[in-house]
Scaffold this active site. Structure first.
Site, PDB file in Angstrom:
ATOM      1  N   ARG A  16       0.833  -1.178  -0.131  1.00 55.99           N
ATOM      2  CA  ARG A  16       0.091  -0.004  -0.098  1.00 55.99           C
ATOM      3  C   ARG A  16       0.982   1.198  -0.075  1.00 55.99           C
ATOM      4  O   ARG A  16       0.718   2.405  -0.487  1.00 55.99           O
ATOM      5  CB  ARG A  16      -0.965   0.092   1.258  1.00 55.99           C
ATOM      6  CG  ARG A  16      -2.099   1.172   1.174  1.00 55.99           C
ATOM      7  CD  ARG A  16      -2.802   1.236   2.433  1.00 55.99           C
ATOM      8  NE  ARG A  16      -2.086   1.712   3.746  1.00 55.99           N
ATOM      9  CZ  ARG A  16      -2.291   1.302   4.914  1.00 55.99           C
ATOM     10  NH1 ARG A  16      -3.037   0.264   4.901  1.00 55.99           N
ATOM     11  NH2 ARG A  16      -1.507   1.643   5.804  1.00 55.99           N
ATOM     12  N   TYR A  58     -14.978  17.644 -15.979  1.00 56.51           N
ATOM     13  CA  TYR A  58     -15.698  16.388 -16.158  1.00 56.51           C
ATOM     14  C   TYR A  58     -16.838  16.226 -14.915  1.00 56.51           C
ATOM     15  O   TYR A  58     -16.508  16.915 -13.827  1.00 56.51           O
ATOM     16  CB  TYR A  58     -14.582  15.392 -15.606  1.00 56.51           C
ATOM     17  CG  TYR A  58     -14.881  14.114 -15.782  1.00 56.51           C
ATOM     18  CD1 TYR A  58     -15.785  13.462 -16.416  1.00 56.51           C
ATOM     19  CD2 TYR A  58     -14.448  13.045 -14.424  1.00 56.51           C
ATOM     20  CE1 TYR A  58     -16.245  11.953 -16.164  1.00 56.51           C
ATOM     21  CE2 TYR A  58     -14.672  12.048 -14.235  1.00 56.51           C
ATOM     22  CZ  TYR A  58     -15.664  11.333 -15.161  1.00 56.51           C
ATOM     23  OH  TYR A  58     -16.096  10.039 -14.791  1.00 56.51           O
ATOM     24  N   ASP A  99      -6.086  18.611 -14.946  1.00 58.33           N
ATOM     25  CA  ASP A  99      -6.366  17.488 -15.430  1.00 58.33           C
ATOM     26  C   ASP A  99      -5.852  17.449 -16.827  1.00 58.33           C
ATOM     27  O   ASP A  99      -6.597  17.914 -17.872  1.00 58.33           O
ATOM     28  CB  ASP A  99      -7.696  17.042 -15.218  1.00 58.33           C
ATOM     29  CG  ASP A  99      -8.170  15.747 -15.612  1.00 58.33           C
ATOM     30  OD1 ASP A  99      -7.629  15.206 -16.409  1.00 58.33           O
ATOM     31  OD2 ASP A  99      -9.294  15.216 -15.292  1.00 58.33           O
ATOM     32  N   LYS A 128      -7.029   6.098 -19.408  1.00 54.99           N
ATOM     33  CA  LYS A 128      -7.366   6.532 -20.597  1.00 54.99           C
ATOM     34  C   LYS A 128      -5.940   6.498 -21.441  1.00 54.99           C
ATOM     35  O   LYS A 128      -5.357   5.362 -21.742  1.00 54.99           O
ATOM     36  CB  LYS A 128      -7.767   7.917 -20.715  1.00 54.99           C
ATOM     37  CG  LYS A 128      -9.147   8.114 -19.715  1.00 54.99           C
ATOM     38  CD  LYS A 128      -9.997   7.181 -19.953  1.00 54.99           C
ATOM     39  CE  LYS A 128     -11.218   7.717 -18.997  1.00 54.99           C
ATOM     40  NZ  LYS A 128     -11.045   7.641 -17.390  1.00 54.99           N
TER      41      LYS A 128
END
Length: 392
Positions: A57, A110, A182, A207
């Site tokens: 983690r 978005y 972004d 993406k």
């Protein structure tokens, strides 16, 4: 030495493999923990210069390798990968603000990023408001005394409005604010916002960075100090990226430049085709001179305008459904930037949480479609669109 029992051999067998040379492809370090020889060895992990691992983690060799690549491609000092793009944007914002601070966000954003501010961070005491980021006077008038961060996309989803990142960075810094960008729709192949003054760059690595629709991941890139703070948030929130996903994404990035070249070339061809088709009411593509922010795109994007094309057809749900069903190789899908071309309906997916009034204001109507242009032969994409457009 006495031979160990069957169960013990099952648990401890297979650990004595030693390589005399290195594998060409990075192995998958599919382990949650790493072992140490003794307490002194474990203590060395916590030294600032340590290159060892403790718990996946916190960090793992596969995500670490991916972070190096992403930071290098964006021109940042460091990067941290996350379990999704939204985990990245959330951690990036939280690294800049606390309760009582204000975030100024682009109106053309978005939908889920907007919902993150409205529904989640706001109830934790983080204030927010929206402004038209392609209008600098609108941005400046919306700055408040407690504004700490600007949040925008380079190319806005879904109308592909290009934001002047350099001017926004200057404005943000003049008011002691951080600019969070972004860059999912563009990728570092098209633009590297840090070079224009952005403080933090975020991608949905799901993406273009991965490009194969088989990984959900995100990344935050910035200077070392900001990434150290962002990593702390990610570790504590548990939104780290697992080793297998990181390994897949590392494999995907190897073809990144080749894929992006084809995405960009195809995007321009498809935009030009749609622009002259009689059944298309409007085309949104930053590489077309008819786009409202073409001049900004020319300045920032260096002739590479990406593979995202939005277009407006008749606002008739039945006809649009017929158009979608008639497409042969272009599938309706809620994501983007894979090697195969896909179609999205912003009103029904990415921006469905917006009120009807807000959708109408920003031109997100029933007839707005967003095409993620893949790397197929452009002639085949055009042929598929052409035969389906006959249904409108």
């Amino acid at each position: 030495m006495k031979k160990k029992g069957f169960s013990s051999r099952s648990v401890h067998g297979g650990k004595d493999i030693h390589l005399s040379n290195r594998p060409e492809a990075m192995p998958i370090y599919q382990t949650s923990v790493f072992t140490f020889d003794d307490l002194s060895h474990m203590e060395s992990y916590f030294e600032p210069s340590s290159d060892s691992y403790l718990y996946s983690r916190d960090k793992n060799p596969n995500p670490s390798a991916l972070e190096q690549v992403y930071a290098d491609l964006e021109g940042g000092e460091a990067a941290v990968v996350t379990s999704s793009g939204m985990a990245g944007i959330c951690a990036g914002i939280l690294s800049c603000v606390q309760a009582g601070d204000h975030v100024l966000c682009s109106s053309e954003i978005y939908g889920v990023t907007g919902a993150l501010l409205e529904k989640e961070l706001n109830r934790l005491g983080v204030e927010y408001s929206f402004a038209s980021f392609h209008d600098l006077s609108s941005v400046e008038s919306a700055i408040q005394p407690n504004t700490k961060a600007f949040v925008t996309e380079v190319v806005a989803n879904p109308l592909l409005t290009v934001m002047d990142i350099g001017a926004l960075a200057d404005l943000a810094h003049a008011h002691q604010c951080q600019l969070i960008v972004d860059s999912t729709f563009t990728s570092p192949y098209v633009i590297r916002p840090l070079e224009f003054g952005a403080d933090i760059v975020v991608h949905s690595a799901t993406k273009y960075l991965n490009g194969h629709n088989d990984v959900t991941a995100g990344v935050v890139i910035s200077d070392q100090g900001k990434i150290n703070r962002t990593r702390e948030i990610i570790v504590r929130m548990g939104c780290n990226l697992g080793p297998f996903e990181a390994w897949l994404a590392l494999r995907g990035i190897k073809t990144f430049a080749l894929r992006m070249k084809q995405h960009c070339e195809n995007g321009m061809k498809i935009a030009q085709f749609l622009a002259q088709h009689p059944k298309i009411e409007k085309v949104y593509y930053p590489g077309l001179p008819t786009h409202p922010t073409f001049a900004v795109a020319e300045k920032l994007l260096d002739g590479r305008y990406g593979g995202m094309v939005s277009f407006k057809v008749v606002d008739d749900k039945e006809k649009i459904n017929r158009f979608i069903r008639t497409l042969e190789s272009i599938n309706l899908a809620p994501s983007l930037a894979g090697v195969a071309s896909t179609l999205s309906h912003p009103m029904m997916t990415s921006h469905r949480a917006w009120s009807p009034e807000k959708q109408q204001t920003w031109g997100i109507t029933m007839g707005l479609l967003r095409l993620s242009v893949g790397i197929e032969d452009a002639e085949d994409i055009i042929a598929d669109l052409e035969q389906a457009l006959e249904q409108l």
